[in-house]
Motif scaffolding. Structure first.
Motif, PDB file in Angstrom:
ATOM      1  N   VAL A 636       0.847  -1.199   0.000  1.00  0.00           N
ATOM      2  CA  VAL A 636       0.000   0.000   0.000  1.00  0.00           C
ATOM      3  C   VAL A 636       0.880   1.246   0.000  1.00  0.00           C
ATOM      4  CG1 VAL A 636      -1.742   1.284   1.286  1.00  0.00           C
ATOM      5  CG2 VAL A 636      -1.874  -1.204   1.138  1.00  0.00           C
ATOM      6  N   ARG A 638       0.702   5.697  -0.182  1.00  0.00           N
ATOM      7  CA  ARG A 638      -0.099   6.932  -0.167  1.00  0.00           C
ATOM      8  C   ARG A 638       0.397   7.861  -1.263  1.00  0.00           C
ATOM      9  NH1 ARG A 638       0.499  11.661   4.207  1.00  0.00           N
ATOM     10  NH2 ARG A 638       2.299  11.951   2.841  1.00  0.00           N
ATOM     11  N   GLY A 676      -6.105   1.477   4.373  1.00  0.00           N
ATOM     12  CA  GLY A 676      -5.833   2.893   4.162  1.00  0.00           C
ATOM     13  C   GLY A 676      -7.060   3.743   4.421  1.00  0.00           C
ATOM     14  N   ARG A 696      -5.551  13.174  -1.616  1.00  0.00           N
ATOM     15  CA  ARG A 696      -4.849  12.117  -0.877  1.00  0.00           C
ATOM     16  C   ARG A 696      -5.583  10.793  -1.093  1.00  0.00           C
ATOM     17  NH1 ARG A 696      -5.052  12.418   5.463  1.00  0.00           N
ATOM     18  NH2 ARG A 696      -7.171  11.716   4.965  1.00  0.00           N
ATOM     19  N   TYR A 698      -4.900   6.257  -1.240  1.00  0.00           N
ATOM     20  CA  TYR A 698      -4.066   5.092  -0.943  1.00  0.00           C
ATOM     21  C   TYR A 698      -4.328   4.040  -2.025  1.00  0.00           C
ATOM     22  CZ  TYR A 698      -3.096   7.017   3.681  1.00  0.00           C
ATOM     23  OH  TYR A 698      -2.691   7.822   4.719  1.00  0.00           O
ATOM     24  N   CYS A 702       2.065  -0.435  -4.929  1.00  0.00           N
ATOM     25  CA  CYS A 702       2.939   0.719  -5.118  1.00  0.00           C
ATOM     26  C   CYS A 702       3.674   0.671  -6.453  1.00  0.00           C
ATOM     27  CB  CYS A 702       3.937   0.805  -3.966  1.00  0.00           C
ATOM     28  SG  CYS A 702       5.055  -0.614  -3.852  1.00  0.00           S
TER      29      CYS A 702
END
Length: 755
Positions: A636, A638, A676, A696, A698, A702
């Protein structure tokens, strides 16, 4: 060792033996010892006088047998003494008042110890004396052979006179053996003429069929002629030595022609870079065929006429003629080999070889026939064996690797036989090629050694030391066991690699693991397999595993001097494999290097950067330095996506639009996902020219961060434009003062205005 020393040693051994077995009688051991000692004494006394070289071989065999029996006796008695010593330790020393049975047992053990010690001492005397006499036999053989080689006889003129001086009955005997049977010339017998005519007709017909045929074995058609000649002569009762000689030499010539032609045809079918073998063989096959056919003729002549031909074959003039023929063949071979580039590069070797051949011919002409015969045979066998080994080596290289496949014909054959797929890697091709190379050059070496006088007994002695081993500085070395251990190590390594591929391909066994965990487990299994294979190989080689502590102590000294970094990386690799702070596939950052982990080995870690460059990072840096792992516990990530909005925009409306964009993207975690927070639009800055919002979100993976950011920005810009909300642009206000501007406009120019 002199004769008196041998007698004193044997007498001393007799005393020890008699005291060991007791004076009650002479057993079988003492009788055998007496026989062996008398044999050694007789051989030792005979060696001090002039010796016939033909007697040395049976003497050497007798002495070697005595040494072998003495060595077995020493080992047997040593084992018995060890068992007796263990029994004496259990019984212990004499104690007053002990049972009579215990005292009797101790006395029996002591008596057995004396007898075993006596037999052991006698066997040691035989072993030492036998080895000393064996060395004397070797020295005697060397001296006799040296004297024989450097013995000078008649020169070429004297040799010719000697050939002419042979008694008439010798030539008559040779003529009768080959050309007469029961007083009748064999060439005038109708059955002989019919068999020979049939063979010639068959050969002509087979030669014509060979010219018209395109079959691969057409060069064997002429072989019907000598085979038919032999069968017909045998059925007609004229299977004379002359027929045997003719059939043997004729068959050798045809078979050699077929072999060379077949090899040439196969070589021409190989890729262009393999034509070096074809060119070399095309240049050299005729001289080689001549030498081998001549050798078959001489061998059959001696075999068929072993008794009568000795007077002719032992004549130095005929031996000189044979040497000159071989020299012409070798010079012809070397002259044709000059067309090949490989030989033109080695001019010095060619000059040395030509000089050796010419010098050997000169020795023949000067009368050193024995030395010339030795050199001719050695040079001929060495040249032929090395050339054949070179050709076979090139053939193996081209068969194991060609333009169509990395593993060549050998790999394709193994794939078909073992059931591998066409694209699957065959790990044994390299080892098979190496074994073939070793076999080829070992055969060439043995042939060359035979050419230079290595006898069968010498080869047997070399093989004995190769199998049984020898002692150097108190350490017993067995090359055969080391060779078996090396082969076993190679086999176990290949089995380990095959097992790794099978486990990695059978993903069902590791389907509950992620990629990094699966890689770590396979790496640990691989290194454990390597360690187990190494220990098994050492045990097979005869190395006691408890001696590894000594090796470890020696390694610790080496580590203290210069192997700290290697051991540090090795231990760090083990820690990484066990603790797994990073795994294969993780997105990591080590110093200035950032990328994806591709491989974890025992010494380094391979990281593939986003620029597609491969960086080898020592494992010690991953343990001692700071490492950023974006995917350690989960993948995960952000994302904070900035957007600059115009001041006139409705703040609540902008937040609603941006959050809706985040909820529509499939990679973004939503409210029901505990990993998240839901998508949120935040106003984090107000600049003079814009309202700075941050979206913002999540995301679950990645590795897709850059693609997800691109898609979210595009969706946000499109949504804002659709709702009439403008993005802010950098602005700059310019304020002009009116009075200064008017004053500047009314001021006259004092100089010419700029053009």
């Amino acid at each position: 060792m002199s004769a008196w020393a041998v007698r004193i040693a044997i007498g001393f051994a007799w005393i020890v033996l008699l005291f060991g077995v007791g004076a009650s009688g002479v057993h079988a051991e003492s009788a055998q010892f007496a026989t062996d000692s008398l044999v050694l004494k007789h051989i030792h006394e005979a060696l001090t006088h002039s010796t016939d070289p033909r007697q040395l071989r049976p003497w050497r065999a007798q002495v070697q047998d005595i040494i072998r029996q003495a060595n077995a006796c020493i080992q047997e008695e040593t084992a018995d003494l060890d068992n007796i010593d263990k029994g004496l330790k259990v019984v212990g020393p004499f104690v007053s008042g002990e049972p009579q049975s215990l005292t009797q047992l101790r006395d029996n053990l002591l008596q057995q110890q004396r007898r075993a010690s006596g037999r052991q001492a006698a066997c040691k005397v035989l072993y030492v004396g036998g080895n000393d006499i064996l060395n004397s036999i070797h020295k005697k053989e060397l001296a006799l052979r040296t004297r024989y080689l450097f013995q000078r006889g008649a020169d070429i003129f004297g040799q010719w006179q000697g050939l002419q001086a042979l008694p008439v009955q010798v030539w008559t005997q040779e003529r009768d053996f080959w050309l007469y049977r029961e007083g009748e010339p064999v060439l005038q017998q109708s059955r002989f003429q019919g068999a020979l005519g049939f063979a010639l007709a068959t050969y002509i017909l087979a030669a014509l069929l060979r010219q018209r045929s395109r079959r691969s074995w057409r060069h064997l058609y002429p072989l019907l002629a000598p085979i038919g000649l032999g069968l017909l002569a045998w059925s007609l009762g004229v299977f004379y030595p002359l027929i045997v000689l003719l059939v043997g030499v004729w068959t050798t010539f045809i078979v050699l022609t077929w072999a060379f032609k077949t090899l040439l045809r196969h070589l021409q079918g190989l890729p262009a870079r393999a034509q070096r073998e074809a060119v070399l063989l095309r240049v050299l096959w005729r001289p080689l065929r001549f030498v081998l056919t001549l050798a078959s003729f001489i061998g059959l002549y001696e075999l068929l006429d072993r008794q009568a031909s000795r007077a002719v074959l032992d004549n130095v003039a005929l031996l000189t003629v044979f040497h000159v023929l071989v020299a012409i063949a070798l010079l012809w071979l070397l002259w044709r080999a000059r067309r090949f580039t490989f030989f033109r590069r080695h001019v010095l070797s060619q000059l040395l070889l030509v000089s050796s051949i010419l010098a050997t011919v000169a020795l023949d002409l000067l009368g050193y026939v024995n030395l010339a015969d030795f050199l001719f045979f050695g040079i001929s066998v060495t040249v032929v064996s090395l050339l054949l080994a070179l050709i076979l080596t090139w053939v193996v290289e081209d068969l194991s690797e060609n333009e169509e496949s990395d593993t060549g014909v050998i790999g394709d054959f193994l794939r078909r036989r073992l059931g591998f797929s066409p694209t699957e890697i065959i790990p044994w091709v390299t080892w098979i090629k190496a074994l073939l190379f070793v076999a080829i050059w070992l055969g060439a070496l043995i042939a060359a050694l035979f050419g230079w006088g290595l006898s069968h007994s010498g080869l047997a002695l070399v093989w004995h030391y190769f199998v049984q081993g020898y002692t150097i500085g108190g350490m017993h070395v067995e090359p055969f066991r080391w060779l078996i251990a090396l082969a076993l190590l190679i086999l176990l390594f290949n089995i380990n690699n095959w097992l790794q591929r099978q486990l990695s391909n059978r993903s069902r066994l590791f389907r509950h693991m992620d990629v990094g965990s699966r890689h770590s487990v396979l790496a640990i299994i691989r290194y454990l397999g390597f360690l187990l294979a190494f220990l098994i190989a050492l045990s097979t080689a005869g190395v006691a595993l408890h001696n590894l502590a000594i090796i470890a102590g020696a390694l610790s000294v080496g580590i203290g001097f210069g192997l700290q970094n290697i051991v540090n990386n090795f231990v760090s690799g083990l820690i990484l494999l066990l603790e797994r702070p990073i795994r294969v596939g993780d997105w990591v950052k080590v110093g200035n290097t950032e990328g994806t982990v591709q491989r974890l080995s025992i010494r380094y870690t391979l990281i593939l950067t986003f620029d597609r460059t491969e960086v080898f990072v020592p494992n010690s840096e991953l343990i001692s330095g700071q490492v950023t792992n974006w995917m350690y516990s989960n993948a995960v990530l952000r994302l904070m996506i900035p957007l600059q909005i115009d001041h006139d925009a409705n703040i609540d409306k902008v937040r609603e639009i941006l959050e809706e964009v985040g909820r529509k993207h499939p990679e973004v975690l939503q409210e029901d996902d505990p990993r998240g927070l839901p998508p949120t639009a935040l106003l984090l800055d107000v600049s003079p020219s814009a309202l700075v919002f941050y979206l913002r979100v999540y995301i679950s993976d990645c590795n897709r961060s850059f693609l997800t950011q691109t898609e979210l920005r595009a969706m946000a810009v499109e949504a804002l434009h659709r709702h009439g909300i403008r993005l802010a642009h950098p602005q700059q206000d310019v304020h002009l003062i009116a009075e200064r501007a008017e004053a500047g406009a009314q001021r006259p120019y004092t100089t010419a205005p700029p053009s």
